[in-house]
Structures are given as structure tokens and as C-alpha cells.
Write a protein that holds these residues in place. Structure first.
Motif, PDB file in Angstrom:
ATOM      1  N   ALA A   1      -4.288  -4.296   3.362  1.00  0.00           N
ATOM      2  CA  ALA A   1      -5.265  -3.859   2.360  1.00  0.00           C
ATOM      3  C   ALA A   1      -6.559  -4.492   2.822  1.00  0.00           C
ATOM      4  N   ASN A   2      -7.002  -5.493   3.390  1.00  0.00           N
ATOM      5  CA  ASN A   2      -8.109  -6.305   3.392  1.00  0.00           C
ATOM      6  C   ASN A   2      -8.861  -6.031   4.967  1.00  0.00           C
ATOM      7  N   ALA A   3     -10.224  -5.998   4.436  1.00  0.00           N
ATOM      8  CA  ALA A   3     -11.077  -5.702   5.838  1.00  0.00           C
ATOM      9  C   ALA A   3     -12.012  -6.772   5.967  1.00  0.00           C
ATOM     10  N   ARG A   4     -12.695  -7.290   4.803  1.00  0.00           N
ATOM     11  CA  ARG A   4     -13.700  -8.293   4.817  1.00  0.00           C
ATOM     12  C   ARG A   4     -13.006  -9.496   5.557  1.00  0.00           C
TER      13      ARG A   4
ATOM     14  N   ALA B   1      -0.052  -8.430   8.415  1.00  0.00           N
ATOM     15  CA  ALA B   1       1.588  -8.390   7.995  1.00  0.00           C
ATOM     16  C   ALA B   1       2.241  -7.051   7.906  1.00  0.00           C
ATOM     17  N   SER B   2       2.411  -6.444   9.035  1.00  0.00           N
ATOM     18  CA  SER B   2       2.570  -5.081   9.225  1.00  0.00           C
ATOM     19  C   SER B   2       3.880  -4.482   9.209  1.00  0.00           C
TER      20      SER B   2
ATOM     21  N   SER C   1      -3.488   1.818  12.905  1.00  0.00           N
ATOM     22  CA  SER C   1      -3.983   2.014  11.897  1.00  0.00           C
ATOM     23  C   SER C   1      -5.277   1.133  11.433  1.00  0.00           C
ATOM     24  N   TYR C   2      -5.722   0.534  12.435  1.00  0.00           N
ATOM     25  CA  TYR C   2      -6.812  -0.607  12.184  1.00  0.00           C
ATOM     26  C   TYR C   2      -7.941  -0.658  12.902  1.00  0.00           C
ATOM     27  N   MET C   3      -8.230   0.781  13.498  1.00  0.00           N
ATOM     28  CA  MET C   3      -9.336   1.060  14.239  1.00  0.00           C
ATOM     29  C   MET C   3     -10.765   0.739  13.648  1.00  0.00           C
TER      30      MET C   3
ATOM     31  N   LEU D   1     -13.114 -10.128   8.893  1.00  0.00           N
ATOM     32  CA  LEU D   1     -14.495 -10.826   9.597  1.00  0.00           C
ATOM     33  C   LEU D   1     -14.429 -12.472   9.266  1.00  0.00           C
ATOM     34  N   ARG D   2     -14.014 -12.759   8.604  1.00  0.00           N
ATOM     35  CA  ARG D   2     -13.830 -14.270   8.209  1.00  0.00           C
ATOM     36  C   ARG D   2     -12.751 -14.844   9.187  1.00  0.00           C
ATOM     37  N   GLU D   3     -11.602 -14.357   9.448  1.00  0.00           N
ATOM     38  CA  GLU D   3     -10.683 -14.888  10.434  1.00  0.00           C
ATOM     39  C   GLU D   3     -11.341 -14.806  11.739  1.00  0.00           C
TER      40      GLU D   3
END
Length: 332
Positions: free
Chosen positions: A233-236, A205-206, A260-262, A239-241
Motif C-alpha cells: 500500500a505504500n509509495a512514499r 511483500a507481494s 502492479s508497481y509501475m 522513495l525513502r528505501e
């Protein structure tokens, strides 16, 4: 061994040397060019927040597609702005919908050019959300809840109609739970087992989507999309998605936005063996264009550095509004 025996600059001494040892190289086959198609006649209108990007009516579409094909870009991503909108986005899955008509035309002109169909409802609903909405009033304000499972049925109808029109790749961007499984089952049941799904697996949601909202006329009429798109803010959670989409039958995974998400792209590349797509989104495009217009940056150098870094982070494919420019630069 160390300095002075080791001198890293030895491999940087000339253009030829740098080219020979370069680890990451942009290629025209990496690129997908988005196109915005609209109803009407003789329309080629520049999108004010995206210099160099246009709305095309069907009768002006060929000039854009001719240029894309001549540059060797292998694929286009279609977004449609419909003539009418309603609560369920029925124009998204209409046989004569704008994306469907554009797909048929492009495949008739260039059968080998890949057509990627964005599979979502936000451009087609009168409320601007990516699924079916239950609306209600609270304290005098219109509110709404996006209904997940009911929306899946509409998204399946959209994907199947796009495949029937000739789309080569279905790219669902809605972020409903279970969307890949539902669309895969719908495509298979209708004889489209061969059509791959390029899933918008990790879509945040950018704030970088601002110019696209103008381009696609898809801003939500109430609320926002934070109940279905991911928290930046979420990274883990990414992986679930992504794992859910892999298990449900996705053929390609996407991270959107990309600049911003490399770190997220690198994580997905290390964890999964499917092709990885980076979406260089509208806000990333527009801020570079704005700075270049002011003369503050070297546009060509910045764009090439930015897209090369996306490949370095793990992207196999890059969706970018710079695709035509990059193709020209690569051709020299």
C-alpha cells in the motif's frame, strides 16, 4: 489547432509509420534471464507452477546457458537450491556453494555473459527467512524475529564469496536495513571495488511471489516477511528505501514486483539517475502462462505489451522468465 486539421490517426496508418514513431522499444540488451540451479545429476525438472522454467543440475546447466547465449541475452540471474540448509544459511557463502560453482562454470563457458548473483539467505536457511532468526515459542507456536545487524555479516560473506567465484554483479534481495552499505564495504575491503551492486531497493511483500517459493524452496517455515519487505500500500516509503540505497552506494535500483508497481518505477525514474531494474516476477509470469495455455490470451502479444509498459514506466533493465521467448520474437 484541433480537428479536422489535427488528425492523430495520420501517424498510425501503416506498420512502417507506427514503427518509425514508436516511443518505446524492447531490446534484447534490456533482458536478464533467471536460472535455478540445484544439486544432483542429470536434472532438468520443470517447475510445476512455472511452465517452461526448470531446475538444472550443474551437469545440465550448459544446455540452458548455451541457449541463452545464442539468443544474445546479455545476463543471467542465478538462484541456488542447496544440498543442505541450516539456521544461518552457511551454504550461501560456502566456497563450493551451488551459486559459486555455477558461476565458475558459466564464466568458463562464456566469459562475456554477465552473471548476476542473487545475494540472500532464504533459499539456504532451514527457516526460510532472509536473515538470521531468533526463535521462540508463543502459545505453542514457533515464532521468530529476523535480526537485522547480525544478518548483515552473513550477507557480506555471501556477496564476497560470490564475487570471488566470478559474479559480475551482486544483487542483494534481503531488504535488511543498511545492506547496501555493508556489502559495498565488504566488497571494497576484499578488492572488489569494481563489482556493481544491483539493489533490490523497493521489494514489496507481494502475493505475486508464490511460484518462486516453489522454485527456490524458500517459503518461510513460520510467520511471513512483512517485517522487512514493504507494504504494497505504500509509495512514499519506496522513495525513502531507494534514497538510502543511493546514499549507501548502490549502482542500480530495482522495483519488485513490476506489473502492479509501475507508478513506483516512474517515481524512482523521475527522482534518481541510476539505472532502473524491473523484476517481472514468478506470479506475473505464471498467470500469463496459465491464461495462454487455456487459449484465453495471445501470449506473445500480452508479454510484449507488458514488458514494453515496464520500459515505458522507466525500466532500463527487465529481469523476466520470458527473456528467451522475447529474444526469439525480437529476432523474428
Amino acid at each position: 489547432m484541433s480537428f479536422p486539421m489535427v488528425r492523430h490517426r495520420r501517424l498510425r496508418q501503416s506498420v512502417g509509420m507506427r514503427n518509425m514513431v514508436r516511443e518505446t522499444v524492447l531490446n534484447v540488451n534490456d533482458l536478464i534471464m533467471p536460472i535455478f540451479v540445484t544439486y544432483g545429476e542429470n536434472i532438468k525438472n520443470e517447475i510445476s507452477s512455472m511452465p517452461g522454467v526448470y531446475h538444472f543440475s550443474l551437469d545440465r546447466l550448459k544446455e540452458e546457458v548455451d541457449e541463452i547465449a545464442s539468443l544474445g541475452i546479455p545476463a543471467v540471474l542465478l538462484f541456488g537450491i542447496p544440498e543442505t540448509k541450516d539456521g544461518i544459511g552457511s551454504s550461501a557463502f560456502a566456497e563450493d556453494g551451488i551459486v559459486q560453482e555455477a558461476t565458475r562454470l558459466i564464466k568458463s563457458w562464456y566469459p562475456d555473459l554477465l552473471v548476476v548473483a542473487d545475494t540472500c539467505l532464504c533459499e539456504f536457511t532451514d527457516h526460510g527467512h532472509c536473515g538470521m532468526v531468533h526463535t521462540y515459542e508463543r502459545d505453542g507456536h514457533v515464532c521468530g524475529d529476523v535480526m537485522n545487524d547480525e544478518s548483515l555479516e552473513l550477507l557480506v560473506k555471501t556477496a564476497v564469496s560470490q564475487a570471488k567465484a566470478g559474479a559480475d554483479i551482486i544483487a542483494p534481495s534481503n531488504m535488511m536495513d543498511g545492506f547496501v552499505q555493508a556489502i559495498r564495504a565488504g566488497l571494497d575491503e576484499n578488492g572488489f571495488e569494481h563489482i556493481p551492486i544491483m539493489s533490490y531497493s523497493v521489494k514489496y511483500a507481494s502475493a505475486f511471489y508464490g511460484p518462486f517459493r516453489e522454485a527456490a524452496d524458500s517459503a518461510p517455515q513460520f510467520g511471513d516477511r512483512k517485517t522487512y519487505q514493504m507494504d504494497p500500500a505504500n509509495a512514499r516509503e519506496a522513495l525513502r528505501e531507494a534514497e538510502s540505497d543511493v546514499l549507501e552506494g548502490a549502482d542500480m535500483l530495482m522495483v519488485k514486483p513490476s506489473l502492479s508497481y509501475m507508478d513506483i518505477m516512474r517515481t524512482l525514474k523521475d527522482q534518481f539517475d541510476l539505472p532502473l531494474v524491473a523484476y517481472n516476477v514468478s506470479g506475473e509470469y505464471s498467470m500469463v502462462k496459465a491464461a495462454a495455455i487455456q487459449g484465453w490470451i495471445d501470449e506473445k502479444a500480452v508479454v510484449q505489451e507488458m514488458l514494453t509498459s515496464m520500459k515505458r514506466a522507466g525500466a532500463d533493465i527487465i529481469i523476466t522468465y520470458f527473456a528467451k521467448d522475447v529474444a526469439r520474437w525480437i529476432k523474428g
